[in-house]
Design a protein around this motif. Structure first.
Motif, PDB file in Angstrom:
ATOM      1  N   LEU A   5       2.497  11.354  -2.342  1.00 49.42           N
ATOM      2  CA  LEU A   5       1.604  11.693  -3.457  1.00 49.42           C
ATOM      3  C   LEU A   5       1.566  10.607  -4.528  1.00 49.42           C
ATOM      4  O   LEU A   5       0.677  10.601  -5.368  1.00 49.42           O
ATOM      5  CB  LEU A   5       2.027  13.014  -4.090  1.00 49.42           C
ATOM      6  CG  LEU A   5       1.796  14.259  -3.240  1.00 49.42           C
ATOM      7  CD1 LEU A   5       2.327  15.484  -3.940  1.00 49.42           C
ATOM      8  CD2 LEU A   5       0.322  14.438  -2.954  1.00 49.42           C
ATOM      9  N   ASN A   6       2.533   9.707  -4.516  1.00 47.01           N
ATOM     10  CA  ASN A   6       2.569   8.709  -5.573  1.00 47.01           C
ATOM     11  C   ASN A   6       2.486   7.276  -5.080  1.00 47.01           C
ATOM     12  O   ASN A   6       2.676   6.352  -5.860  1.00 47.01           O
ATOM     13  CB  ASN A   6       3.847   8.888  -6.397  1.00 47.01           C
ATOM     14  CG  ASN A   6       3.774  10.139  -7.238  1.00 47.01           C
ATOM     15  OD1 ASN A   6       2.936  10.259  -8.118  1.00 47.01           O
ATOM     16  ND2 ASN A   6       4.619  11.108  -6.926  1.00 47.01           N
ATOM     17  N   GLU A  21      -1.612   2.388 -13.902  1.00 51.86           N
ATOM     18  CA  GLU A  21      -0.964   1.627 -14.961  1.00 51.86           C
ATOM     19  C   GLU A  21      -1.337   0.145 -14.863  1.00 51.86           C
ATOM     20  O   GLU A  21      -1.753  -0.459 -15.832  1.00 51.86           O
ATOM     21  CB  GLU A  21       0.547   1.806 -14.824  1.00 51.86           C
ATOM     22  CG  GLU A  21       1.323   1.396 -16.051  1.00 51.86           C
ATOM     23  CD  GLU A  21       2.811   1.518 -15.802  1.00 51.86           C
ATOM     24  OE1 GLU A  21       3.578   0.781 -16.427  1.00 51.86           O
ATOM     25  OE2 GLU A  21       3.213   2.358 -14.953  1.00 51.86           O
ATOM     26  N   HIS A  22      -1.192  -0.398 -13.678  1.00 51.38           N
ATOM     27  CA  HIS A  22      -1.398  -1.839 -13.528  1.00 51.38           C
ATOM     28  C   HIS A  22      -2.753  -2.178 -12.916  1.00 51.38           C
ATOM     29  O   HIS A  22      -3.076  -3.335 -12.750  1.00 51.38           O
ATOM     30  CB  HIS A  22      -0.301  -2.433 -12.663  1.00 51.38           C
ATOM     31  CG  HIS A  22       1.074  -2.200 -13.193  1.00 51.38           C
ATOM     32  ND1 HIS A  22       1.517  -2.811 -14.336  1.00 51.38           N
ATOM     33  CD2 HIS A  22       2.081  -1.420 -12.757  1.00 51.38           C
ATOM     34  CE1 HIS A  22       2.767  -2.408 -14.579  1.00 51.38           C
ATOM     35  NE2 HIS A  22       3.125  -1.567 -13.644  1.00 51.38           N
ATOM     36  N   LEU A  23      -3.498  -1.170 -12.527  1.00 50.43           N
ATOM     37  CA  LEU A  23      -4.808  -1.436 -11.932  1.00 50.43           C
ATOM     38  C   LEU A  23      -5.856  -0.647 -12.692  1.00 50.43           C
ATOM     39  O   LEU A  23      -5.540   0.333 -13.376  1.00 50.43           O
ATOM     40  CB  LEU A  23      -4.834  -1.004 -10.463  1.00 50.43           C
ATOM     41  CG  LEU A  23      -3.955  -1.785  -9.504  1.00 50.43           C
ATOM     42  CD1 LEU A  23      -2.826  -0.915  -9.043  1.00 50.43           C
ATOM     43  CD2 LEU A  23      -4.748  -2.286  -8.330  1.00 50.43           C
ATOM     44  N   MET A  77       0.821  -1.202   0.000  1.00 48.74           N
ATOM     45  CA  MET A  77       0.000   0.000   0.000  1.00 48.74           C
ATOM     46  C   MET A  77       0.856   1.253   0.000  1.00 48.74           C
ATOM     47  O   MET A  77       0.440   2.304  -0.476  1.00 48.74           O
ATOM     48  CB  MET A  77      -0.910   0.022   1.236  1.00 48.74           C
ATOM     49  CG  MET A  77      -1.968  -1.052   1.237  1.00 48.74           C
ATOM     50  SD  MET A  77      -3.187  -0.767  -0.028  1.00 48.74           S
ATOM     51  CE  MET A  77      -4.431  -1.955   0.415  1.00 48.74           C
ATOM     52  N   SER A  78       2.055   1.179   0.584  1.00 51.55           N
ATOM     53  CA  SER A  78       2.843   2.396   0.701  1.00 51.55           C
ATOM     54  C   SER A  78       3.968   2.469  -0.332  1.00 51.55           C
ATOM     55  O   SER A  78       4.791   3.373  -0.252  1.00 51.55           O
ATOM     56  CB  SER A  78       3.400   2.531   2.120  1.00 51.55           C
ATOM     57  OG  SER A  78       3.809   1.300   2.611  1.00 51.55           O
ATOM     58  N   SER A  79       4.001   1.541  -1.304  1.00 57.79           N
ATOM     59  CA  SER A  79       5.025   1.605  -2.343  1.00 57.79           C
ATOM     60  C   SER A  79       4.458   2.306  -3.576  1.00 57.79           C
ATOM     61  O   SER A  79       3.275   2.548  -3.679  1.00 57.79           O
ATOM     62  CB  SER A  79       5.473   0.202  -2.748  1.00 57.79           C
ATOM     63  OG  SER A  79       5.886  -0.520  -1.639  1.00 57.79           O
ATOM     64  N   TYR A  80       5.352   2.577  -4.535  1.00 55.64           N
ATOM     65  CA  TYR A  80       4.897   3.066  -5.837  1.00 55.64           C
ATOM     66  C   TYR A  80       4.138   1.949  -6.542  1.00 55.64           C
ATOM     67  O   TYR A  80       4.306   0.769  -6.223  1.00 55.64           O
ATOM     68  CB  TYR A  80       6.092   3.496  -6.692  1.00 55.64           C
ATOM     69  CG  TYR A  80       6.812   4.695  -6.143  1.00 55.64           C
ATOM     70  CD1 TYR A  80       6.116   5.850  -5.830  1.00 55.64           C
ATOM     71  CD2 TYR A  80       8.182   4.665  -5.942  1.00 55.64           C
ATOM     72  CE1 TYR A  80       6.780   6.950  -5.324  1.00 55.64           C
ATOM     73  CE2 TYR A  80       8.850   5.762  -5.440  1.00 55.64           C
ATOM     74  CZ  TYR A  80       8.141   6.907  -5.123  1.00 55.64           C
ATOM     75  OH  TYR A  80       8.785   7.992  -4.615  1.00 55.64           O
ATOM     76  N   GLU A  81       3.369   2.325  -7.559  1.00 55.04           N
ATOM     77  CA  GLU A  81       2.451   1.352  -8.158  1.00 55.04           C
ATOM     78  C   GLU A  81       3.175   0.148  -8.752  1.00 55.04           C
ATOM     79  O   GLU A  81       2.753  -0.991  -8.563  1.00 55.04           O
ATOM     80  CB  GLU A  81       1.600   2.031  -9.229  1.00 55.04           C
ATOM     81  CG  GLU A  81       0.439   1.172  -9.664  1.00 55.04           C
ATOM     82  CD  GLU A  81      -0.319   1.799 -10.818  1.00 55.04           C
ATOM     83  OE1 GLU A  81      -0.116   2.983 -11.093  1.00 55.04           O
ATOM     84  OE2 GLU A  81      -1.115   1.079 -11.435  1.00 55.04           O
ATOM     85  N   ASP A  82       4.295   0.374  -9.448  1.00 54.75           N
ATOM     86  CA  ASP A  82       4.951  -0.771 -10.089  1.00 54.75           C
ATOM     87  C   ASP A  82       5.564  -1.715  -9.067  1.00 54.75           C
ATOM     88  O   ASP A  82       5.545  -2.934  -9.242  1.00 54.75           O
ATOM     89  CB  ASP A  82       5.991  -0.299 -11.111  1.00 54.75           C
ATOM     90  CG  ASP A  82       6.832   0.842 -10.590  1.00 54.75           C
ATOM     91  OD1 ASP A  82       6.452   1.390  -9.534  1.00 54.75           O
ATOM     92  OD2 ASP A  82       7.856   1.177 -11.197  1.00 54.75           O
ATOM     93  N   GLU A  83       6.093  -1.149  -7.955  1.00 51.66           N
ATOM     94  CA  GLU A  83       6.622  -2.033  -6.909  1.00 51.66           C
ATOM     95  C   GLU A  83       5.481  -2.813  -6.262  1.00 51.66           C
ATOM     96  O   GLU A  83       5.601  -4.009  -5.992  1.00 51.66           O
ATOM     97  CB  GLU A  83       7.341  -1.223  -5.840  1.00 51.66           C
ATOM     98  CG  GLU A  83       8.606  -0.546  -6.319  1.00 51.66           C
ATOM     99  CD  GLU A  83       9.053   0.583  -5.401  1.00 51.66           C
ATOM    100  OE1 GLU A  83       9.864   1.391  -5.839  1.00 51.66           O
ATOM    101  OE2 GLU A  83       8.545   0.660  -4.256  1.00 51.66           O
ATOM    102  N   ALA A  84       4.386  -2.102  -6.025  1.00 50.31           N
ATOM    103  CA  ALA A  84       3.238  -2.755  -5.408  1.00 50.31           C
ATOM    104  C   ALA A  84       2.690  -3.848  -6.312  1.00 50.31           C
ATOM    105  O   ALA A  84       2.225  -4.896  -5.840  1.00 50.31           O
ATOM    106  CB  ALA A  84       2.143  -1.730  -5.110  1.00 50.31           C
TER     107      ALA A  84
END
Lengths: 348, 740
Positions: free
Chosen positions: B674-675, B715-717, B601-608
């Protein structure tokens, strides 16, 4: 002191010599570098927990006049004795934590890494010009002077509020991030030293048989009913005043009003929080009413003088009424609930 | 009482019969006498009917939630309990006992039978089966909803008997009334809060009552009853640890203050040994009674008890006191030594487990904050401010010190127990808000003693004063007898008007208490928290039913084997209502797993995305209050996700999400904030929305700021569903892009 003075004058001499020959002797950099490091190491070994106390000369010698890149980083703690009384700045606490970081760094870095970072402090009343040199006008302030920095006013090495919010641990993280050195695990001194612990244990062991003997005879303080009663009332007071809340959250006794600094705020609006004095005041009101009730029904009746009895009782009634009223009012104000009875709808 | 005094004066019966015509006064006395028999019956009648009314009152006061909302299960944990109860009634006890649940803690799963306290579920199922046997065909949900009020009613009965045991019937009655409507108890036992505490408080009080009864009578039967009460408590709630520590502490205090007796010996030994053996039958508790540090105190006191008994016996055998003294010293020292060595060896060899974090955090309250964020993060584990005490106890707080004083005035084994129970539980209540519940019965009982003793003194005083002129000649004898009856205090010189003033004050206080309790129950403690209510601009009630909307959407629109990732708070509800597999839920047994979710939840989208792929996540569910102003949403819980995630994975650092130590979501927020995934999922498309008149688009009403990142691209969701008030937002995790 004498040694200190000697040392300082020696330093001064050295600094003067070095600065005068700085232009000429640029080729001998590596030599003077190792000299500086050796000096710092010896200063460090003589100071408590490895924090070197510098003055204006020291600053000019080790920072301003040493040619960049310097072979070491320096972490400077800005202290002011006259501000120690202001507890909200937490200067003393931070200074203690600073010392712990320094000691841990020393203990964990024996080799060459140990000479790459030095922990120093300067005191305001003795080194005002250095404070100006650094451009520091607010405390607490901790600054990392990395080897390449020339202008000491450059604030890039300043440690943020958040970096010492978790005390020694976060300071160490900051240092590790900036210098790429490892501070290693923080080593806090134990609460009680080994000697104290052993003395305590031996005292307890010696005292045990005597205590047991007295308990069996039934003549200890433990058999005093009044002691138990006051203890019980104290625990009650301690709990309902929200003291645990104050301890866990480290709440201050009162706050300063943001709009008007001369005014103090004693009561915090909002149900989950409280200030220290607020809890004690209300806890006191609770206890007073309860004890008055016990007093009126158990002690007052033994008073022979009828008038005195009446007077005290009226007083007690009045005080309890006022206290209950006050607490209920405060509670409604604090939680924001307006508690009211429900009447049948036909009565309205 | 006056009647009795007079009949005592006119002693021989025949004489009074002869003088019947002569003296109307004596006639009076006779009618008093015949009334006397009836008074007892009357008193019994009044007592029973008061108890009956209190029983009903305790039940109906808890029905506010059903009236205001509907008959449904509340909050978070109750949904798990409901789901397991349903399973139990459908599949039977053995299936339930051996249940491996693959729908939660994916991919680990959870052994349900071995990791829960089955008392509540079994109780509800038994009630359900009984009702069906009696041909009442009710739905299991109604049984679950009404279990808590039913047990609260039973608790009032236990409180009555307990009060009777420690003081008198009056105190018992007052205690029953007080506990029936005390907000501290109601908060956990309204209709629909189908949680372990609902039955556990009943079990707790029952165990204590039976134990005190056993200590008072020295009877094996009561001790046996207490052991069974303890068994029920162990089967129902983890709070049984309080009993197994309080009772030994109480015994220890009695031993120290020289109150050792054969009654105590029988009561404690029977209760401890049988209770321990019975408790071992609960799988979740298992051998903890002999292996865990938290239970060692009880065992130590048990052994100490044997030493005491042995010493008593030796003293009886030996007549030489000097010899006995030496013997005593040797025995006590060696006993302590052996106990200490055994404890040390046990702990060192790992046979006895050290104390758990929860236990530590009670003794050293700052422990949890520093070491176990998962405990410190729960809102009901926060320390208590004075206003919470006031809110939950109201006037009982004022009466408590008076009650303590009365208890100390009349010290007995029973009052010592209630004082210890009251003080320890009050201390624990100060550490954690939720433990106010445990302290409630004790506070009610001690306050009831204060109320009852005071009222009794005052009213009997009023009565004597009235009688005095009537009895005339027999004044001296009568009043002396009365005063000896009333002798609770020496209230003789107390004035009548003073007593009336005090009485009025007491009644005023009690009526305020009733008003406060009713209001609090109706307005503050009856909210199911799964359906939210708010007041509209015109004072009308607005209901937000977004949670159920989202869960039913999940149930009807996603594949049955879909895995849903959300913060652990919503795990139980998703499995129970949405019937989908979750990654983590409210049973926070695996910290690493929760930290993984926190990290995602607290990572950037690609890491998550990588983390979510590794957990086979299909849907992500977030709770967002920016549109409605609902403040307990995921953005406000976000720092805890960071803390818990960072506790296991040091790549997550709390300062990265803060600006100058402050948590912000507006333009001044940190770039990482913010990201991160949580920010993106909550505020996706929010920048286009105008939430409040006169405010720019993207104005967050829960935090009162305009958000800092309005142009969010995923991007991924992709957004799958957002409920009507945006409280719950569900996103689908896209499959990896085709590499061909």
């Amino acid at each position: 002191m004498a040694i200190n003075k000697k040392l300082l004058s020696l330093l001064f001499l050295l600094a003067a010599v070095l600065s005068s020959s700085a232009i000429a002797a640029s080729f001998s950099d590596s030599d003077s570098d190792s000299d500086l490091i050796n000096e710092l190491v010896s200063l460090r070994s003589s100071s408590e927990s490895g924090v070197i106390r510098l003055d204006d000369h020291g600053i000019s010698k080790f920072l301003t006049s040493a040619s960049t890149p310097r072979p070491y980083s320096m972490l400077v703690f800005f202290d002011a004795t006259q501000l120690h009384s202001k507890s909200e700045l937490r200067l003393q606490e931070l200074r203690r934590e600073f010392g712990i970081v320094s000691a841990s760094f020393l203990a964990n870095n024996n080799g060459s890494a140990g000479t790459k970072l030095f922990f120093t402090e300067i005191e305001f009343s003795k080194c005002q010009s250095s404070f100006q040199l650094f451009g520091v006008n607010a405390l607490p302030h901790i600054r990392l002077v990395s080897p390449t920095i020339k202008n000491l006013r450059d604030e890039s090495g300043q440690m943020d509020q958040s970096d010492f919010s978790r005390l020694a641990e976060s300071m160490a993280e900051f240092v590790e991030q900036r210098t790429k050195l490892t501070v290693g695990p923080i080593q806090r001194p134990p609460l009680l030293s080994k000697g104290q612990i052993s003395i305590l244990i031996s005292l307890i062991v010696i005292a045990t048989p005597f205590v047991i003997k007295r308990i069996l005879k039934g003549e200890t303080l433990l058999h005093d009913r009044r002691l138990w009663l006051s203890g019980a009332i104290f625990i009650y007071f301690f709990s309902v005043a929200g003291t645990m809340h104050n301890i866990i959250r480290k709440m201050p006794m009162f706050l300063q009003d943001r709009n008007d600094p001369n005014k103090l705020v004693f009561f915090y609006q909002g149900s989950g929080m409280q200030l220290g004095a607020e809890g004690f005041a209300v806890g006191f009101l609770y206890t007073v009413v309860g004890l008055l009730l016990a007093f009126v029904t158990n002690v007052l009746v033994r008073v022979k003088n009828l008038n005195a009895q009446r007077l005290v009782m009226l007083l007690a009634l009045f005080v309890s009424f006022w206290a209950v009223k006050k607490v209920v009012y405060l509670d409604n104000w604090k939680t924001g609930y307006g508690i009211h009875p429900y009447w049948p709808s036909s009565w309205r | 009482m006056g009647g009795k005094a007079e009949s005592g004066n006119a002693s021989p019966k025949s004489e009074s019969m002869a003088a019947k015509k002569a003296s109307p006064d004596l006639l009076n006395s006779l009618s008093f006498k015949s009334l006397k028999l009836k008074t007892k019956q009357q008193e019994l009648l009044i007592r029973v009917s008061i108890l009956g009314l209190v029983y009903v009152l305790a039940f109906i006061a808890r029905l506010f939630s059903v009236l205001r909302y509907e008959s449904m299960i509340h909050e978070f944990d109750p949904y798990f309990n409901y789901r397991t109860t349903l399973f139990l009634t459908e599949k039977g006890f053995y299936e339930f006992w051996n249940w491996f649940d693959s729908e939660s803690w994916y991919p680990l799963g959870r052994i349900i039978g071995g990791t829960l306290y089955p008392g509540l579920m079994v109780t509800a199922a038994l009630i359900y089966w009984t009702l069906r046997f009696l041909r009442f065909f009710v739905h299991i949900r109604e049984v679950c909803v009404l279990t808590a009020p039913f047990f609260a009613s039973n608790t009032t009965l236990v409180a009555y008997f307990f009060g009777k045991e420690i003081w008198d019937t009056g105190a018992g009655l007052v205690a029953a009334v007080l506990i029936a409507i005390c907000p501290g108890y109601i908060s956990r036992s309204v209709a629909g809060s189908y949680d372990n505490e609902a039955v556990a408080i009943f079990a707790l009080l029952l165990t204590f009552y039976l134990f005190v009864k056993a200590v008072n009578t020295g009877s094996l039967a009561w001790a046996l009853g207490s052991a069974f009460g303890y068994f029920y408590m162990v089967s129902a709630w983890g709070g049984y640890v309080f009993i197994i520590n309080l009772v030994p502490l109480y015994v220890l205090v009695l031993l120290i203050t020289g109150r050792y007796s054969m009654r105590l010996y029988i009561a404690y030994n029977c209760m401890y040994i049988l209770g321990m053996l019975l408790a071992m039958q609960i799988r979740f508790v298992g051998f903890q009674h002999v292996q865990s540090g938290e239970h060692m105190g009880a065992m130590g006191v048990f052994l100490l008890m044997q030493v005491f008994y042995f010493l008593d016996w030796v003293k009886y055998q030996l007549n030489d006191t000097k010899l006995f003294q030496t013997f005593l010293r040797i025995t006590v020292t060696s006993a302590i030594l052996v106990g200490g060595i055994a404890l040390g060896v046990g702990t060192a060899s790992g046979y006895i487990s050290p104390w758990t974090g929860r236990f530590y955090s009670l003794l050293d309250p700052t422990y949890a904050k520093d070491h176990i964020p998962i405990i410190a993060s729960v809102s009901e584990h926060q320390p208590t401010a004075w206003s919470s005490f006031m809110f939950d106890y109201h006037i009982l707080l004022f009466l408590f010190p008076a009650g303590l004083y009365f208890c100390f005035k009349r010290l007995s084994d029973a009052t010592i127990f209630i004082v210890m129970y009251g003080l320890t539980s009050l201390y624990f209540a100060g550490v954690m808000v939720r433990l106010i519940l445990v302290a409630t019965p004790a506070v009610c009982l001690i306050s009831a003693i204060a109320v009852s003793a005071t009222l009794k003194n005052l009213t009997s005083l009023l009565r004597t004063k009235q009688k005095v002129p009537q009895t005339g000649s027999t004044k001296g004898a009568g009043s002396s007898k009365v005063s000896s009856k009333v002798s609770l205090d020496q209230s003789q010189p107390f004035q009548k008007n003073g007593a009336i003033a005090l009485l009025l004050g007491a009644f005023y206080l009690l009526s305020r208490y009733a008003i406060h309790c009713t209001w609090v129950t109706s307005e503050a403690y009856s909210s199911p928290s799964i359906v939210l209510a708010a007041r509209g601009a015109h004072g009308n009630r607005i209901i937000f039913d977004d949670y159920r909307e989202a869960y039913y959407w999940l149930r009807q629109n996603t594949p049955t084997d879909a895995k849903v990732m959300s913060w652990w708070d919503y795990g139980y509800q998703i499995t129970a209502m949405g019937n989908r597999t979750v990654i983590v839920d409210n049973n926070t047994w695996n910290n690493t797993h929760i930290a993984t979710v926190g990290r995602a939840m607290s990572s950037y989208e690609d890491e998550a995305y990588d983390i979510m792929r590794s957990l086979d996540v299909n849907y992500v569910l977030v709770v967002f209050g920016g549109v409605t102003g609902y403040s307990s949403d995921d953005i406000n819980k976000f720092l805890w996700m960071v803390r818990i995630g960072g506790g296991v994975f040091p790549v997550i650092k709390e300062p990265d999400y803060l600006v100058n130590g402050e948590f912000r979501v507006d333009k001044g927020a940190s770039p990482k904030m913010l990201n991160c995934l949580m920010y993106k999922l909550c505020y996706y498309r929010f920048g286009e929305l105008v939430t409040e008149y006169g405010k720019p688009p993207g104005y967050d009403r829960a935090r009162g700021v305009e958000i800092g990142n309005k142009d969010i691209k995923l991007e991924h969701l992709e957004e799958a569903y957002t409920t009507s008030n945006w409280i719950v937002r569900i996103y689908r995790v896209k499959p990896p892009t085709n590499r061909l």
